[in-house]
Design a protein around this motif. Structure first.
Motif, PDB file in Angstrom:
ATOM      1  N   ASP A 216       2.560  -0.108  -3.558  1.00 38.92           N
ATOM      2  CA  ASP A 216       3.579   0.189  -2.680  1.00 38.92           C
ATOM      3  C   ASP A 216       4.801  -0.450  -3.189  1.00 38.92           C
ATOM      4  O   ASP A 216       4.849  -1.306  -4.430  1.00 38.92           O
ATOM      5  CB  ASP A 216       3.180  -0.351  -1.398  1.00 38.92           C
ATOM      6  N   LYS A 217       5.910  -0.776  -2.416  1.00 34.95           N
ATOM      7  CA  LYS A 217       7.245  -1.324  -2.847  1.00 34.95           C
ATOM      8  C   LYS A 217       7.110  -2.597  -3.129  1.00 34.95           C
ATOM      9  O   LYS A 217       7.860  -3.097  -4.133  1.00 34.95           O
ATOM     10  CB  LYS A 217       8.380  -0.999  -1.832  1.00 34.95           C
ATOM     11  N   ASN A 218       6.085  -3.350  -2.724  1.00 36.90           N
ATOM     12  CA  ASN A 218       5.852  -4.801  -2.602  1.00 36.90           C
ATOM     13  C   ASN A 218       4.955  -5.116  -3.776  1.00 36.90           C
ATOM     14  O   ASN A 218       5.122  -6.332  -4.524  1.00 36.90           O
ATOM     15  CB  ASN A 218       5.733  -5.576  -1.356  1.00 36.90           C
ATOM     16  N   ASN A 219       3.793  -4.411  -4.047  1.00 37.82           N
ATOM     17  CA  ASN A 219       2.591  -4.626  -4.720  1.00 37.82           C
ATOM     18  C   ASN A 219       2.350  -3.860  -5.897  1.00 37.82           C
ATOM     19  O   ASN A 219       2.342  -2.557  -6.039  1.00 37.82           O
ATOM     20  CB  ASN A 219       1.431  -4.623  -3.917  1.00 37.82           C
ATOM     21  N   HIS A 220       2.444  -4.455  -7.223  1.00 35.90           N
ATOM     22  CA  HIS A 220       2.319  -3.734  -8.448  1.00 35.90           C
ATOM     23  C   HIS A 220       1.628  -4.261  -9.454  1.00 35.90           C
ATOM     24  O   HIS A 220       1.268  -5.399  -9.461  1.00 35.90           O
ATOM     25  CB  HIS A 220       3.788  -3.566  -9.154  1.00 35.90           C
ATOM     26  N   ILE A 221       0.800  -3.658 -10.510  1.00 36.72           N
ATOM     27  CA  ILE A 221       0.101  -4.166 -11.540  1.00 36.72           C
ATOM     28  C   ILE A 221       0.843  -3.615 -12.911  1.00 36.72           C
ATOM     29  O   ILE A 221       1.165  -2.391 -12.657  1.00 36.72           O
ATOM     30  CB  ILE A 221      -1.430  -3.936 -11.644  1.00 36.72           C
ATOM     31  N   CYS A 222       1.282  -4.377 -13.752  1.00 39.50           N
ATOM     32  CA  CYS A 222       1.750  -4.225 -15.171  1.00 39.50           C
ATOM     33  C   CYS A 222       0.720  -4.728 -16.115  1.00 39.50           C
ATOM     34  O   CYS A 222       0.246  -5.522 -16.070  1.00 39.50           O
ATOM     35  CB  CYS A 222       3.033  -4.661 -15.139  1.00 39.50           C
TER      36      CYS A 222
END
Length: 244
Positions: A216-222
């Protein structure tokens, strides 16, 4: 001796375009005070080198309440927070002039044999330093690989991204991740939490890409991915908040 402090001022070259401590310099200050304190405790780079051993940063969890601004004075405190099998843990906190804890971090380190690259167990070390205080209840955990259908775009490792050990500098991974977001995103969001797993070492001949999974706009994985074998070199879980 088990708690070490540095008093710092946020220099102009520490800050991002918003005049706040940048993510990469935040990381380098954590790494710097950890190395410095390890030397003071007799378990630093020079001490381990005599036994043909070396430290490797394995995991890190950082939570940011606010970042020091340009010219602001702050204190960093660190201490060894125990060991668990192969991992030695170290906690860090940033404290402002009012005594408020504005940034907290926990790090987990491995000791490797220089020749065999074998990981050493901490039960083999006697009198390993420890201070009974924690910034969080737990330690940095495992980050899953990023999953995406996007075709990766690879670019070569640059000269300034290689450290004295001839490996990709850990802080430069974070710069690549931060730079993978455009200006519009950074204008709207600020990084508030970062959990990192350092998985493999990058070398000068590598070509790297960022793989990004957005929940979502707040939670990412890179993930920083290597072209030659498709391996993840680091995995990072990022939590963003709307910029105030």
């Amino acid at each position: 001796m088990n708690i070490h402090r540095q008093e710092l001022t946020t220099k102009s070259y520490f800050v991002n375009r918003f005049g706040k401590l940048s993510t990469s310099y935040l990381f380098w200050q954590i790494q710097d005070i950890a190395w410095e304190h390890a030397e003071m405790l007799g378990v630093g780079f020079d001490n381990l080198k005599k036994d043909e051993q070396f430290w490797v940063l394995s995991r890190m969890l950082i939570k940011i309440d606010r970042r020091p601004v340009w010219g602001e004075k702050f204190t960093i405190e660190t201490w060894p927070a125990g060991s668990d099998g192969f991992l030695a843990h170290r906690d860090i906190r940033f404290i402002d002039e009012k005594g408020e804890q504005i940034i907290k971090a926990t790090t987990s380190w491995l000791i490797l044999d220089m020749k065999t690259k074998r990981i050493l167990r901490f039960e083999d070390f006697r009198d390993f330093p420890f201070h009974d205080e924690r910034v969080f209840e737990g330690f940095a955990g495992k980050v899953q690989p990023a999953k995406t259908d996007e075709i990766p775009v690879f670019s070569p490792v640059l000269f300034n991204e290689i450290d004295v050990n001839q490996h990709f500098n850990s802080g430069r991974y974070l710069e690549r991740i931060i730079d993978s977001y455009d200006f519009a995103f950074h204008e709207a969001f600020e990084l508030k939490e970062l959990e990192i797993n350092f998985v493999k070492e990058g070398v000068p001949e590598d070509n790297l890409s960022i793989k990004k999974q957005i929940f979502d706009k707040n939670n990412h994985i890179c993930s920083v991915v290597r072209e030659s074998d498709g391996a993840d070199l680091i995995r990072a879980r990022l939590v963003w908040d709307s910029r105030k």
